[in-house]
Design an enzyme around this catalytic site. Sequence first.
Site, PDB file in Angstrom:
ATOM      1  N   TYR A  47      35.585  -5.860 -15.451  1.00 58.07           N
ATOM      2  CA  TYR A  47      36.796  -4.711 -14.927  1.00 58.07           C
ATOM      3  C   TYR A  47      38.046  -5.157 -15.388  1.00 58.07           C
ATOM      4  O   TYR A  47      38.755  -4.410 -16.024  1.00 58.07           O
ATOM      5  CB  TYR A  47      36.796  -4.571 -13.379  1.00 58.07           C
ATOM      6  CG  TYR A  47      37.579  -3.565 -12.882  1.00 58.07           C
ATOM      7  CD1 TYR A  47      37.121  -2.429 -12.827  1.00 58.07           C
ATOM      8  CD2 TYR A  47      38.910  -3.864 -12.313  1.00 58.07           C
ATOM      9  CE1 TYR A  47      37.945  -1.264 -12.527  1.00 58.07           C
ATOM     10  CE2 TYR A  47      39.533  -2.863 -12.065  1.00 58.07           C
ATOM     11  CZ  TYR A  47      39.352  -1.334 -12.179  1.00 58.07           C
ATOM     12  OH  TYR A  47      39.981  -0.547 -11.726  1.00 58.07           O
ATOM     13  N   LYS A 102      40.371  -3.481 -18.282  1.00 57.37           N
ATOM     14  CA  LYS A 102      41.799  -2.846 -18.094  1.00 57.37           C
ATOM     15  C   LYS A 102      43.039  -3.661 -18.826  1.00 57.37           C
ATOM     16  O   LYS A 102      43.900  -2.859 -19.268  1.00 57.37           O
ATOM     17  CB  LYS A 102      41.975  -2.911 -16.620  1.00 57.37           C
ATOM     18  CG  LYS A 102      41.048  -1.972 -15.712  1.00 57.37           C
ATOM     19  CD  LYS A 102      40.919  -0.721 -16.103  1.00 57.37           C
ATOM     20  CE  LYS A 102      40.247   0.444 -15.231  1.00 57.37           C
ATOM     21  NZ  LYS A 102      40.420   1.638 -15.524  1.00 57.37           N
TER      22      LYS A 102
HETATM   23  N1  LIG Z   1      41.364   3.228  -6.396  1.00 54.38           N
HETATM   24  C1  LIG Z   1      41.820   1.928  -6.967  1.00 54.38           C
HETATM   25  O1  LIG Z   1      42.187   1.103  -5.902  1.00 54.38           O
HETATM   26  C2  LIG Z   1      42.247   1.794  -7.995  1.00 54.38           C
HETATM   27  C3  LIG Z   1      43.276   0.817  -8.734  1.00 54.38           C
HETATM   28  C4  LIG Z   1      43.457   0.779  -9.820  1.00 54.38           C
HETATM   29  C5  LIG Z   1      42.995   1.415 -10.740  1.00 54.38           C
HETATM   30  N2  LIG Z   1      42.010   2.424 -10.484  1.00 54.38           N
HETATM   31  C6  LIG Z   1      41.365   2.976 -11.656  1.00 54.38           C
HETATM   32  O2  LIG Z   1      41.689   4.503 -11.289  1.00 54.38           O
HETATM   33  C7  LIG Z   1      40.801   5.325 -12.173  1.00 54.38           C
HETATM   34  C8  LIG Z   1      40.224   6.322 -10.989  1.00 54.38           C
HETATM   35  O3  LIG Z   1      39.509   5.877 -10.312  1.00 54.38           O
HETATM   36  P1  LIG Z   1      39.782   6.207  -8.483  1.00 54.38           P
HETATM   37  O4  LIG Z   1      40.053   5.307  -7.738  1.00 54.38           O
HETATM   38  O5  LIG Z   1      40.209   7.777  -8.741  1.00 54.38           O
HETATM   39  O6  LIG Z   1      38.088   6.356  -8.432  1.00 54.38           O
HETATM   40  P2  LIG Z   1      37.061   7.477  -7.795  1.00 54.38           P
HETATM   41  O7  LIG Z   1      38.028   8.217  -6.530  1.00 54.38           O
HETATM   42  O8  LIG Z   1      35.681   7.008  -7.485  1.00 54.38           O
HETATM   43  O9  LIG Z   1      37.101   8.785  -8.915  1.00 54.38           O
HETATM   44  C9  LIG Z   1      36.391   8.464 -10.130  1.00 54.38           C
HETATM   45  C10 LIG Z   1      36.306   9.756 -10.930  1.00 54.38           C
HETATM   46  O10 LIG Z   1      35.776   9.361 -12.301  1.00 54.38           O
HETATM   47  C11 LIG Z   1      34.663  10.044 -12.535  1.00 54.38           C
HETATM   48  N3  LIG Z   1      33.754   9.399 -13.418  1.00 54.38           N
HETATM   49  C12 LIG Z   1      32.975   8.198 -13.131  1.00 54.38           C
HETATM   50  N4  LIG Z   1      32.203   7.736 -13.840  1.00 54.38           N
HETATM   51  C13 LIG Z   1      32.201   8.921 -14.937  1.00 54.38           C
HETATM   52  C14 LIG Z   1      31.675   8.913 -16.086  1.00 54.38           C
HETATM   53  N5  LIG Z   1      30.923   7.982 -16.552  1.00 54.38           N
HETATM   54  N6  LIG Z   1      31.940   9.919 -16.899  1.00 54.38           N
HETATM   55  C15 LIG Z   1      32.822  10.674 -16.331  1.00 54.38           C
HETATM   56  N7  LIG Z   1      33.422  10.848 -15.425  1.00 54.38           N
HETATM   57  C16 LIG Z   1      33.087   9.832 -14.514  1.00 54.38           C
HETATM   58  C17 LIG Z   1      34.122  10.577 -11.227  1.00 54.38           C
HETATM   59  O11 LIG Z   1      33.288  11.785 -11.184  1.00 54.38           O
HETATM   60  P3  LIG Z   1      31.788  11.999 -11.236  1.00 54.38           P
HETATM   61  O12 LIG Z   1      31.297  10.938 -10.390  1.00 54.38           O
HETATM   62  O13 LIG Z   1      31.260  13.306 -10.914  1.00 54.38           O
HETATM   63  O14 LIG Z   1      31.665  11.646 -12.839  1.00 54.38           O
HETATM   64  C18 LIG Z   1      35.476  10.604 -10.197  1.00 54.38           C
HETATM   65  O15 LIG Z   1      35.873  12.103 -10.743  1.00 54.38           O
HETATM   66  C19 LIG Z   1      39.818   4.355 -12.494  1.00 54.38           C
HETATM   67  O16 LIG Z   1      39.946   4.226 -14.001  1.00 54.38           O
HETATM   68  C20 LIG Z   1      39.928   3.052 -11.827  1.00 54.38           C
HETATM   69  O17 LIG Z   1      39.749   2.032 -12.600  1.00 54.38           O
HETATM   70  C21 LIG Z   1      41.860   2.448  -9.290  1.00 54.38           C
END
Ligand SMILES: NC(=O)c1ccc[n+]([C@@H]2O[C@H](COP(=O)([O-])OP(=O)(O)OC[C@H]3O[C@@H](n4cnc5c(N)ncnc54)[C@H](OP(=O)(O)O)[C@@H]3O)[C@@H](O)[C@H]2O)c1
Length: 250
Positions: free
Chosen positions: A145, A149
């Site tokens: 992960y 990133k």
């Molecule tokens: N939340 C945190 O604490 C955090 C911190 C730092 C960075 N991030 C980053 O922020 C980004 C968004 O994360 P989030 O926290 O908003 O997560 P989330 O709430 O789980 O949303 C993830 C989104 O990505 C889509 N997705 C997942 N796998 C996919 C695939 N194979 N193809 C197309 N779409 C896909 C999901 O929809 P479907 O399941 O319908 O495909 C959903 O719309 C990610 O890159 C994550 O690494 C998150």
Amino acid sequence: MPTALITGATAGLGAAFARRLAADGLSLVLVARDEARLTASAAELRKRYGVAVEVLPADLSLDEGIRRVEERLERGVDLLVNNAGFGHPGAFLEVPVADEVTMLRVHCEAVLRLTLAALPGMRSRGRGYVINVASVAAFFTRGTYSASKAWVVNFSESAAAEIPEPNVRVMALCPGFVRTEFHQRAAMDTSGIPDFLWLSADQVVDEAMRDLARGRRVSVPTARYKAIVSVGRFVPRTLIGQVSGRLGRR
Ligand SMILES: NC(=O)c1ccc[n+]([C@@H]2O[C@H](COP(=O)([O-])OP(=O)(O)OC[C@H]3O[C@@H](n4cnc5c(N)ncnc54)[C@H](OP(=O)(O)O)[C@@H]3O)[C@@H](O)[C@H]2O)c1
């Protein structure tokens, strides 16, 4: 009307980007796997903000899914948000290699290919923006992960440095812990994470859009995470590895 394409647009940060950009009057293209949820999100955004919203179901871990989104980007967009991503339920040594490769496809291959599909149109128009969602984890060590990133941050900075047009920008966004579906989907235990480390998706998106307008190449939202990243640069990597490998694990 300018158009933004957002991957992972149905939940968490992607949904917050969609709301913010729709409120700013942009037309949207929403990408995720779950078509029913995409359709419902699009209907809600059209009703609430009166903007045009296309849905593009695609699995970005598959060549065919990436190709569908590349084709849409080649028809031209003004802003691309490479946001789709996920975490693994297990520690590095427990995760099957196929799942690691899937993560590299979504976090690296899709980001690479979609950025390269969007840039020629942006460069020929002399204007366009790419936000690649990385993580504060990029500066620490937490298996594939954080490694993926770190690639996103380095790739975004490299691309930004090579683009000659001043109004074509690429920025890596590095949020800390954000309240989204991410941790539940990854079966992470978040009970040990103190309240002050949690950010809201709307807050992260607001800071990201401000940093993009200022021309930043790397955005780390909030002073507390800027401080964490700065301190992290001075702490020995072995100690970083011991602490960051344990956070959020059962
Ligand atoms: N939340 C945190 O604490 C955090 C911190 C730092 C960075 N991030 C980053 O922020 C980004 C968004 O994360 P989030 O926290 O908003 O997560 P989330 O709430 O789980 O949303 C993830 C989104 O990505 C889509 N997705 C997942 N796998 C996919 C695939 N194979 N193809 C197309 N779409 C896909 C999901 O929809 P479907 O399941 O319908 O495909 C959903 O719309 C990610 O890159 C994550 O690494 C998150």
